[in-house]
Design an enzyme around this catalytic site. Structure first.
Site, PDB file in Angstrom:
ATOM      1  N   PRO A 297       0.741  -0.893  -0.425  1.00  0.00           N
ATOM      2  CA  PRO A 297       0.073  -0.050   0.005  1.00  0.00           C
ATOM      3  C   PRO A 297       0.638   1.516   0.149  1.00  0.00           C
ATOM      4  O   PRO A 297       0.216   2.561  -0.281  1.00  0.00           O
ATOM      5  CB  PRO A 297      -0.584   0.061   1.478  1.00  0.00           C
ATOM      6  CG  PRO A 297       0.231  -1.129   2.308  1.00  0.00           C
ATOM      7  CD  PRO A 297       0.948  -1.503   1.207  1.00  0.00           C
ATOM      8  N   CYS A 298       2.119   1.421   0.098  1.00  0.00           N
ATOM      9  CA  CYS A 298       2.555   2.858  -0.247  1.00  0.00           C
ATOM     10  C   CYS A 298       2.674   3.752  -1.038  1.00  0.00           C
ATOM     11  O   CYS A 298       2.535   4.646  -0.548  1.00  0.00           O
ATOM     12  CB  CYS A 298       4.664   1.994  -0.315  1.00  0.00           C
ATOM     13  SG  CYS A 298       5.031   1.807  -1.914  1.00  0.00           S
ATOM     14  N   ARG A 299       1.633   2.844  -2.224  1.00  0.00           N
ATOM     15  CA  ARG A 299       1.356   4.087  -3.230  1.00  0.00           C
ATOM     16  C   ARG A 299       0.054   4.141  -3.154  1.00  0.00           C
ATOM     17  O   ARG A 299      -1.018   5.208  -4.017  1.00  0.00           O
ATOM     18  CB  ARG A 299       1.976   4.160  -4.727  1.00  0.00           C
ATOM     19  CG  ARG A 299       3.036   3.569  -4.923  1.00  0.00           C
ATOM     20  CD  ARG A 299       4.047   4.889  -3.706  1.00  0.00           C
ATOM     21  NE  ARG A 299       4.164   6.098  -4.244  1.00  0.00           N
ATOM     22  CZ  ARG A 299       4.486   7.738  -3.502  1.00  0.00           C
ATOM     23  NH1 ARG A 299       5.022   7.373  -2.641  1.00  0.00           N
ATOM     24  NH2 ARG A 299       4.354   8.072  -4.395  1.00  0.00           N
TER      25      ARG A 299
END
Length: 380
Positions: A297-299
């Protein structure tokens, strides 16, 4: 920050380094998440992130509109205190995956990078060319249908008199009600049996019932031939709340046609080429502990922010076009101030928190195009 490793391929130094990098990052993230405070103030419009309360609100709307999704509590001991005990994560089970990503022949011609001009953040939208070809095919089919309908109507009008005369002649012939002789039929005239029909070969007697109740002499039941059952890959898809990234996170657990768990390598076959081995990792499910494939989910936050902005822009354009169309029908000229949105129209065009997960799932569908989960809902 450490770069997240992808799902390691079998064997080789790169795979081992990737596993080590991912393991180190997981430890770092776990420590950081422990000390990260729970988000209290809404930053949905500014950053594309959610508070736990907003995640619950969006989840309730998804469950209400798409009945295949439901809330789950998770395992005892893994309950997150910032979420309700009975609403720890969302899950939908036995989602079919009929084809592999390679079967869709995903290529640059069929993918489009939707990019944010401000900071370069973007995502890949798959099947662009395929969707355009599908629209053109549908339009051509509709035109052909209209032409065919017109020709049929013309034929009906010109042949009415002939049909009426023919019906009169047939009515006279039907006055003789003779019973046909079965000996006159030949084998060539018999209709070939359809294997899918209800034949006696598919009817068996339940022995278990006969033993329990001898009086019934068994119950006759129909057994569908195994050849008629199409077995496919299936997935359990869950959506959790990631406290560190403050966004939803997708976890996948796949089964093959025999309901045996899929290996990470097999799961990669259902991930689009632009994301496979790049943004998909294998991590323990935060509420089940079982390892799942996960879309990192980093982006998610910047991408969701841009998606929401584009959706709002499209909604505003739709309202303005409707105003222009109404004015055109009335023969009225519009001034610039006439195209300004009222407060009520602006509120209607604005994205709501409860619509977040529908857009999120549409975004995720570009990553896992072969998995046909339910996320259909009108957003305007």
């Amino acid at each position: 920050l450490l770069k997240v490793g992808s799902v390691a391929e079998e064997g080789g130094l790169p795979g081992k380094l990737s596993m080590a990098t991912h393991a180190i990052h997981s430890v770092f993230k776990g420590v950081a998440e422990y000390f990260t405070p729970v988000l209290k103030d809404s930053n949905f419009k500014e950053k594309g992130v959610l508070t736990p309360e907003e995640f619950i609100l969006a989840g309730d709307e998804l469950v209400d509109k798409c009945r295949t999704w439901h809330w789950a509590p998770g395992k005892p001991g893994l309950v997150k205190p910032y979420l309700p005990e009975r609403k720890q994560f969302l899950i939908t089970r036995n989602v079919p995956s009929l084809k592999r990503a390679n079967d869709y022949a995903l290529s640059d011609a069929k993918e489009a990078i939707v990019e944010d001009a401000k900071d370069g953040e973007g995502w890949v939208s798959t099947h662009v060319k395929a969707k355009e070809e599908e629209k053109e095919t549908i339009a051509n089919a509709e035109d052909e249908k209209k032409i065919a309908d017109a020709e049929d109507e013309k034929k009906k009008k010109t042949s009415t008199a002939v049909e009426e005369k023919k019906r009169e002649e047939e009515a006279e012939e039907e006055n003789e009600d003779d019973i046909p002789d079965m000996d006159e039929f030949e084998d060539d005239n018999l209709v070939e049996a359809d294997p899918g029909m209800l034949l006696t070969d598919n009817i068996v007697e339940s022995k278990d019932t006969e033993k329990k109740n001898p009086v019934s002499k068994g119950i006759i039941r129909v057994v569908e031939p195994e050849d008629n059952i199409e077995r496919t890959r299936t997935y359990d898809i869950s959506i959790t709340y990631d406290k560190y990234y403050q966004t939803p996170r997708i976890f996948l657990f796949g089964y093959d046609r025999d309901r045996q768990p899929l290996t990470p390598k097999k799961i990669m076959e259902d991930i689009s080429a632009d994301h496979a081995h790049k943004t998909v990792t294998v991590d323990p499910h935060p509420h089940l502990e079982v390892p799942h494939a996960s879309i990192h989910p980093c982006r998610h936050a910047p991408v969701m922010l841009r998606i929401c902005e584009r959706m709002e822009e499209a909604n505003v354009s739709r309202v303005i076009d409707e105003k222009k169309e109404i004015a055109k029908k009335k023969g009225k000229e519009l001034k610039p101030e006439d195209l300004e949105l009222t407060k009520e129209e602006a509120e209607k065009c604005a994205m709501k928190i409860d619509q977040y997960l529908f857009l999120f799932l549409k975004f995720i569908s570009s990553v896992i195009p072969t998995i046909e989960y339910d996320c259909k809902c009108s957003l305007f």
